[in-house]
Each structure stands twice: as structure tokens, then as C-alpha cells.
Design a protein around this motif. Structure first.
Motif, PDB file in Angstrom:
ATOM      1  N   UNK A  51       0.816  -1.231   0.000  1.00 64.86           N
ATOM      2  CA  UNK A  51       0.000   0.000   0.000  1.00 64.86           C
ATOM      3  C   UNK A  51       0.845   1.275   0.000  1.00 64.86           C
ATOM      4  N   UNK A  52       2.177   1.116   0.112  1.00 64.15           N
ATOM      5  CA  UNK A  52       3.031   2.302   0.303  1.00 64.15           C
ATOM      6  C   UNK A  52       2.822   3.390  -0.761  1.00 64.15           C
ATOM      7  N   UNK A  53       2.738   3.056  -2.055  1.00 59.50           N
ATOM      8  CA  UNK A  53       2.609   4.147  -3.048  1.00 59.50           C
ATOM      9  C   UNK A  53       1.367   5.015  -2.821  1.00 59.50           C
ATOM     10  N   UNK A  54       0.256   4.379  -2.443  1.00 56.47           N
ATOM     11  CA  UNK A  54      -0.963   5.183  -2.251  1.00 56.47           C
ATOM     12  C   UNK A  54      -0.977   5.855  -0.878  1.00 56.47           C
ATOM     13  N   UNK A  79      -0.072  11.164   1.877  1.00 54.32           N
ATOM     14  CA  UNK A  79       0.692  12.057   2.776  1.00 54.32           C
ATOM     15  C   UNK A  79       1.185  13.274   1.989  1.00 54.32           C
ATOM     16  N   UNK A  80       1.680  13.025   0.794  1.00 51.29           N
ATOM     17  CA  UNK A  80       2.117  14.153  -0.046  1.00 51.29           C
ATOM     18  C   UNK A  80       0.895  14.990  -0.439  1.00 51.29           C
ATOM     19  N   UNK A 135      -3.369  10.807  -5.299  1.00 51.91           N
ATOM     20  CA  UNK A 135      -1.923  10.970  -5.485  1.00 51.91           C
ATOM     21  C   UNK A 135      -1.242   9.628  -5.283  1.00 51.91           C
ATOM     22  N   UNK A 136      -0.316   9.316  -6.169  1.00 54.89           N
ATOM     23  CA  UNK A 136       0.445   8.072  -6.047  1.00 54.89           C
ATOM     24  C   UNK A 136       1.930   8.426  -6.013  1.00 54.89           C
TER      25      UNK A 136
END
Ligand SMILES: Cc1ncc(COP(=O)(O)O)c(C=O)c1O
Length: 417
Positions: A76-79, A84-85, A96-97
Motif C-alpha cells: 500500500x506504500x505508493x498510495x 501524505x504528499x 496521489x500516487x
């Protein structure tokens, strides 16, 4: 001795004494004796990163092994990191990815945006845009026969849209000029593009993390940015892509990797895009870099970007004052707009021996960079830069010039200055 230097000292002392953000410098590891004014190129190391990376490597990878894709949130890190960004750029979750590079995301964004305006001819971009943005605009146009790139400087965009607006598919700009530090009006440009029926693609590399951004509120269509400048995610940190919700059912990615498939582990015969921004995932994400970036982003916890922007403007204002008093008499001129509302978070000074001066400053512990042929760039970051450091940097440059203590024709020591 004139009285001007004293006034600068006093100003620096007062501004730093009043600085509510000063304690944030402790969130970074900055070497003693170094004045780091190149965070607009490579942000310094956040203190949270080394322990996080050690944990990812030794515990998550070393002990938990492949189970980490689920148990440690790798998949799930990319999403998750994208969201967060997203908070820093005014994007609600799910748009955002994070991952890949700015250049790859630009290719996706420009291709997808142009495909959403299939009856229009022009892909408009800034002739002064960062090279990768210009090259990719050309690359995207070459792959869609009907498209042509038009290089229109931001001040000329309105006139161009008045003439040719109904043929414009996409406008692609950056809020901050990477050379001069000039800040453009994202809201007005996006609105003008929309009035013409075009879509707006923004490159946020020099803006995200340095000022509040409002992608949702300004109805931006697509945006990209890097993780290694004001987001401090480390060398080559993963970048990000924002696609506004309203395009989620219609946008198509040109790089249809398996991570963006609706059923990524199903090994389906044909590609079928995942719903939402997940379709902009491509291949296996760079977990070590992503989790370093995630740790780096914790420096923004409890930080008000409006305060960051206010301090950044105070820093650039002060540095311009230092430049006017100490450096202009020696033949250095600023190319950054004097109006603070039209400045990003760096100041560019022009001198024909910019490279030699940059090297001489580095020998004194003042790290800046230059952009060919003749610009010295001084990046400020409100999270750790002080007014005192800027005055010291300006004084070093003044001394170097007065004493001609630099090599006017230094050998290039590597690809990066
Ligand atoms: C405005 C802008 N866009 C893009 C890039 C670089 O793109 P990438 O992250 O793909 O190297 C930079 C790098 O300095 C930049 O300033």
C-alpha cells in the motif's frame, strides 16, 4: 566601515529571534560548519530517516521477508505515501500516487491529459520549463499525430489562448521557474486553461513543501513533483503524480504495468485498469526509497505551510537586501522578482563567473548550486535556514569577490555543480 552591515546584522538577529519555526531545524541532520542553501536541489537528511531505513532493512526485509508486502504495508506504500504528499499539496486522499520519477509521471500526465482532449492540436508548455518537461512534451506530441508543442512563456499565455484557445488540449507549466525562482499564478493559469476548454498539468518540484498548494481548490487536472527537493526524501527519492478525482474514470495511463491492473495478482490475460489513482501505479515500487521518503515527510507533522511560506518570503526578502547592499556594487544582479508574492523559495544571482564563485563558496562551507551559464542559486528552506546564515553566505561571497579569491574558469568536476 559603513553602517549598512550593522543594520543587516540587527535585522538578521531580530528575524531569527522572532522565528517560531526555528526548533524545526532539529528535525534535520546538518553538518556543523555548513550553510546549506541547496535544499531546492537535494533536501538534507531528516533525522527520522536513518532509524526508519535501518528498520526497513534489518527487521522488515531481514526478518519479516516477503510477508512485509502485507504485514509491513509495503504493497500500500505508493498510495499511502501519495496521500501524505497530497496533504502538502492540497489534494484530498485517493488522488496521489508515489513512486517512479517525475519524468515518468510527466509522460503519464501529459499523455493522459492530451488523450482527454482528442480533438485539439496544441500541447502548450513554457520555453523556460525544466528540460525534462520540454523533452517529454515533444515526446508525447511525437506519439500522437495530431499534437504539436507550442512553447509559450507564462506571461504570453493569455494572448495565445485568446487566439488559439479552442485548439489547446493541455497547458503544462511549473509554479516556480527552476532558474529564476519566479513564482507564477497557478490559480489564474489553471482557470485560463479551463476557460479555453484545456487541461492543466503542473510540475510542483520547486513548490511542494515550500508553500501551501491548492490542487483540489484550484481544480488542477494533473500534477507531478519530485521527492528529493523540499520533501527531503533523499537522492533519487520517488516522485508523485496527482490526478483529480473527476478524471478517474476516464484517464488512461500509457505505461500499463501490472501494479496498475484492477486485479494485480490475477495474471489476467488482458490489461484492465484499477479504479482510481491506483491505475497510475506501474511496476514493483522502490520500497527502500519509498519508506525513506515516508520517514522524511514526518518533518512536516504539525507544520503549518502558511507559516513556512511566510518565513520563506522573509528569508528571500532578507537575502535580496543582503545582495543589494553587499553584492550589487560588485557587479552581481538578482534575476528573481523583487515582489515577494512573485518569488518561490530560491534567489538567483547573475554573474559571468557563477561556477567559480559556487566552488569558492563551497570551500568556505556555503553550499549553493549554479545553473549554466551564469546563475548562482541560493535555495532557502524555512524548516532549517536562518537569516543569519544568509547574511554569512552573502558576506563570504562579497569577500570572495573583493579578493578575487576564485577561479574564473574552474574545471568542471562532475555532472552536478
Ligand atoms: C521542475 C523540475 N522538473 C523535473 C525535474 C527532474 O525530474 P526527475 O525527477 O525525473 O529527474 C527537476 C529537477 O531538478 C525539476 O527542477
Amino acid at each position: 566601515m559603513t553602517t549598512a552591515p550593522l543594520a543587516l546584522d540587527e535585522r538578521a538577529a531580530r528575524a531569527d529571534a522572532d522565528d517560531a519555526l526555528a526548533p524545526l531545524a532539529e528535525r534535520f541532520v546538518l553538518p556543523d560548519g555548513v550553510i546549506y542553501l541547496d535544499g531546492n536541489s537535494l533536501g538534507p537528511l531528516p533525522a527520522a530517516v536513518p532509524p526508519a531505513v535501518t528498520d526497513v532493512v534489518t527487521r522488515q526485509w531481514g526478518t519479516d521477508l516477503i510477508g512485509s508486502w502485507n504485514d509491513n504495508g509495503w504493497w500500500d506504500a505508493p498510495l499511502r505515501i501519495g496521500d501524505t504528499i497530497g496533504r502538502l499539496v492540497g489534494a484530498a486522499p485517493g488522488q496521489t500516487v508515489a513512486g517512479d520519477s517525475t519524468s515518468v509521471h510527466l509522460f503519464t500526465a501529459l499523455t493522459a491529459a492530451a488523450a482527454l482532449r482528442p480533438d485539439r492540436r496544441f500541447l502548450v508548455t513554457d520555453p523556460g520549463h525544466f528540460p525534462t518537461d520540454r523533452y517529454l512534451a515533444e515526446a508525447v506530441a511525437r506519439r500522437q499525430d495530431r499534437l504539436e508543442v507550442r512553447r509559450i512563456a507564462p506571461p504570453d499565455l493569455d494572448a495565445f489562448l485568446a487566439e488559439e484557445g479552442d485548439q489547446v488540449a493541455v497547458v503544462s507549466y511549473a509554479p516556480v521557474d527552476f532558474r529564476t525562482g519566479e513564482l507564477y499564478d497557478m490559480a489564474a493559469t489553471t482557470e485560463a486553461a479551463h476557460r479555453a476548454g484545456a487541461l492543466a498539468v503542473w510540475d510542483l518540484c520547486h513548490a511542494a513543501g515550500a508553500m501551501p498548494l491548492h490542487l483540489d481548490a484550484q481544480e488542477v487536472d494533473f500534477a507531478v513533483g519530485c521527492g528529493y527537493k523540499f520533501l527531503n526524501g533523499g537522492p533519487g527519492a520517488p516522485a508523485y503524480l496527482y490526478v483529480a478525482h473527476r478524471h478517474h474514470t476516464s484517464f488512461e495511463t500509457p505505461v500499463t504495468g501490472w501494479n496498475g491492473h484492477a486485479n494485480p495478482f490475477g495474471a489476467d490475460r488482458d490489461y484492465s485498469p484499477a479504479p482510481g489513482i491506483a491505475r497510475a501505479r506501474i511496476g514493483t515500487p522502490p520500497i527502500l526509497s519509498l519508506l525513506a521518503l515516508e520517514a522524511a515527510l514526518t518533518v512536516f507533522e504539525d507544520v503549518d505551510l502558511a507559516q513556512v511560506r511566510a518565513k520563506s518570503m522573509s528569508l528571500t526578502e532578507f537575502f535580496l537586501r543582503c545582495a543589494t547592499e553587499l553584492l550589487t556594487p560588485l557587479g552581481i544582479e538578482s534575476v528573481t522578482p523583487p515582489d515577494p508574492s512573485r518569488r518561490g523559495s530560491h534567489i538567483a544571482l547573475r554573474h559571468p563567473h557563477a561556477l567559480g564563485l559556487t566552488h569558492a563558496l563551497a570551500q568556505r562551507g556555503v553550499i549553493i548550486d549554479m545553473r549554466a551559464p551564469d546563475l548562482l542559486r541560493f535555495g532557502v528552506n524555512a524548516l532549517y535556514t536562518t537569516h543569519r546564515q544568509l547574511l554569512t553566505a552573502a558576506r563570504h561571497l562579497q569577500e570572495i569577490m573583493q579578493e578575487s579569491a576564485y577561479d574564473p574558469e574552474p574545471p568542471r568536476t562532475g555532472p552536478v555543480t
